[in-house]
Design an enzyme around this catalytic site. Structure first.
Site, PDB file in Angstrom:
ATOM      1  N   HIS A  85      -1.166  18.214   4.700  1.00  0.00           N
ATOM      2  CA  HIS A  85      -1.687  16.850   4.519  1.00  0.00           C
ATOM      3  C   HIS A  85      -3.131  16.798   5.038  1.00  0.00           C
ATOM      4  O   HIS A  85      -3.473  17.482   5.997  1.00  0.00           O
ATOM      5  CB  HIS A  85      -0.811  15.841   5.272  1.00  0.00           C
ATOM      6  N   GLY A 113      -5.364   5.268   2.824  1.00  0.00           N
ATOM      7  CA  GLY A 113      -5.376   4.215   3.835  1.00  0.00           C
ATOM      8  C   GLY A 113      -6.595   3.310   3.750  1.00  0.00           C
ATOM      9  O   GLY A 113      -6.844   2.510   4.658  1.00  0.00           O
ATOM     10  N   ASN A 167       5.599   8.844   2.813  1.00  0.00           N
ATOM     11  CA  ASN A 167       5.158   9.565   4.010  1.00  0.00           C
ATOM     12  C   ASN A 167       4.943   8.529   5.110  1.00  0.00           C
ATOM     13  O   ASN A 167       3.949   7.813   5.097  1.00  0.00           O
ATOM     14  CB  ASN A 167       3.855  10.325   3.702  1.00  0.00           C
ATOM     15  N   TRP A 168       5.891   8.487   6.035  1.00  0.00           N
ATOM     16  CA  TRP A 168       5.820   7.460   7.095  1.00  0.00           C
ATOM     17  C   TRP A 168       4.716   7.758   8.115  1.00  0.00           C
ATOM     18  O   TRP A 168       4.397   6.927   8.934  1.00  0.00           O
ATOM     19  CB  TRP A 168       7.153   7.368   7.821  1.00  0.00           C
ATOM     20  N   LYS A 169       4.198   8.979   8.096  1.00  0.00           N
ATOM     21  CA  LYS A 169       3.209   9.415   9.104  1.00  0.00           C
ATOM     22  C   LYS A 169       3.804   9.175  10.506  1.00  0.00           C
ATOM     23  O   LYS A 169       5.016   9.295  10.661  1.00  0.00           O
ATOM     24  CB  LYS A 169       1.869   8.709   8.868  1.00  0.00           C
ATOM     25  N   GLY A 220       1.808   6.291   1.538  1.00  0.00           N
ATOM     26  CA  GLY A 220       1.704   6.138   2.986  1.00  0.00           C
ATOM     27  C   GLY A 220       2.111   4.735   3.403  1.00  0.00           C
ATOM     28  O   GLY A 220       3.290   4.386   3.429  1.00  0.00           O
ATOM     29  N   GLY A 221       1.111   3.910   3.691  1.00  0.00           N
ATOM     30  CA  GLY A 221       1.328   2.563   4.234  1.00  0.00           C
ATOM     31  C   GLY A 221       2.420   1.757   3.547  1.00  0.00           C
ATOM     32  O   GLY A 221       3.280   1.160   4.213  1.00  0.00           O
ATOM     33  N   GLU A 268      -4.242  14.165  -3.198  1.00  0.00           N
ATOM     34  CA  GLU A 268      -4.592  12.974  -2.431  1.00  0.00           C
ATOM     35  C   GLU A 268      -6.085  12.990  -2.122  1.00  0.00           C
ATOM     36  O   GLU A 268      -6.516  13.676  -1.183  1.00  0.00           O
ATOM     37  CB  GLU A 268      -3.814  12.936  -1.109  1.00  0.00           C
ATOM     38  N   GLU A 274      -4.578  14.782   6.813  1.00  0.00           N
ATOM     39  CA  GLU A 274      -4.696  14.445   8.241  1.00  0.00           C
ATOM     40  C   GLU A 274      -4.468  15.676   9.115  1.00  0.00           C
ATOM     41  O   GLU A 274      -5.033  15.781  10.205  1.00  0.00           O
ATOM     42  CB  GLU A 274      -3.735  13.286   8.580  1.00  0.00           C
ATOM     43  N   SER A 276      -3.387   5.003  -1.326  1.00  0.00           N
ATOM     44  CA  SER A 276      -3.323   3.551  -1.560  1.00  0.00           C
ATOM     45  C   SER A 276      -2.447   3.171  -2.755  1.00  0.00           C
ATOM     46  O   SER A 276      -2.757   2.216  -3.464  1.00  0.00           O
ATOM     47  CB  SER A 276      -4.734   2.966  -1.704  1.00  0.00           C
TER      48      SER A 276
END
Ligand code: 13P
Length: 259
Positions: free
Chosen positions: A102, A180, A10-12, A241-242, A174, A104, A220
């Site tokens: 998600h 993150g 997930n590149w966000k 993610g990251g 999640e 977010e 993470s």
């Protein structure tokens, strides 16, 4: 029935369409170098809307074995909904996956389980696979109510779906406190909730749905912790993610089964 693990990046809100093609190209090379076997671990990139067409053109043109998808979708098909992107638009771009709900989007855009359920239904209606996110915040975890909380979300987001539909979708667990933050849930934490989700699906939608549905862990995930998380019986992949913004690192995560 064996479930193929899904490792989705997930590149966000990162990478413009030019950077996106570079990242997918690098990822493709890293996977080829690592002798990637898609039947053992499916790789997917979940990119910003503005990147989809470029990513599609590259992946289809070069016959790259990476699935791609979107990070959100409207619950409507078309009309006066400024700024929204519809499921038929995403289907036309050959998106395979669409992330819905998600944390977010739940937090910053006030998305409810009811809305997420409507979005998931649209994704399915247009022949794509929703990756439906659930997960508790830290306060809930501290009270020990994570299972109760996540199962209530699961109930809401799966409402009205058929057992057949549930068997082919993806649920991403999640825990919000692990996103993150570098604070990864232990494999046992991930298994506890993923196992409870599968039990819920079994009770509500039956054995076949429970055997088919893929349940990812997200929060993470890195190449240094993916192997132990993936060893858990009810964890069928990761939503990353990251670490998905680094092609080499993401390839190592996809190739977890070789470790
Ligand atoms: P991180 O891997 O950066 O913690 O993000 C997890 C996530 O939210 C994926 O959807």
């Amino acid at each position: 029935m064996a479930r193929t693990p899904l490792i989705a990046g997930n590149w966000k809100m990162n990478e413009n369409h030019i950077e996106a093609t570079g990242l997918v190209q690098k990822l493709s090379w890293a996977l080829i170098d690592g002798q990637y076997e898609p039947e053992k671990s499916e790789a997917a990139v979940i990119v910003p809307f503005t990147d989809i067409r470029s990513v599609q053109t590259l992946i289809e043109g070069d016959k790259i074995n990476i699935a791609f998808g979107a990070q959100d979708v409207s619950k409507y098909d078309k009309g006066a909904y400024t700024g929204e992107v519809s499921a038929p638009m995403l289907a036309k771009l050959n998106c395979k996956y669409v992330v819905v709900g998600h944390s977010e989007r739940r937090e910053y855009h006030g998305e409810s389980d009811e809305l997420i359920n409507a979005k998931a239904k649209k994704v399915i209606e247009y022949g794509m696979t929703p990756i439906i996110c659930v997960g508790e915040v830290l306060a809930v975890r501290k009270e020990g109510r994570q299972i109760e909380h996540v199962l209530a979300q699961t109930k809401g987001v799966l409402a009205g779906l058929t057992p057949e539909q549930v068997s082919s979708l993806v649920i991403a667990y999640e825990p919000v406190w692990a996103i993150g933050t570098g604070e990864v849930a232990t494999p046992a934490d991930a298994q506890e909730v993923c196992g409870a989700i599968r039990e819920y699906v079994k009770g509500e939608f039956g054995e076949e749905a429970a055997e088919g549905v893929r349940i990812q862990y997200g929060g993470s995930v890195k190449s240094s912790n993916v192997v132990e998380i993936m060893a858990e019986p009810d964890v069928d992949g990761a939503l990353v993610g990251g670490a998905s913004l680094d092609a080499e690192e993401f390839a190592r995560i996809v190739l977890f089964y070789k470790a």
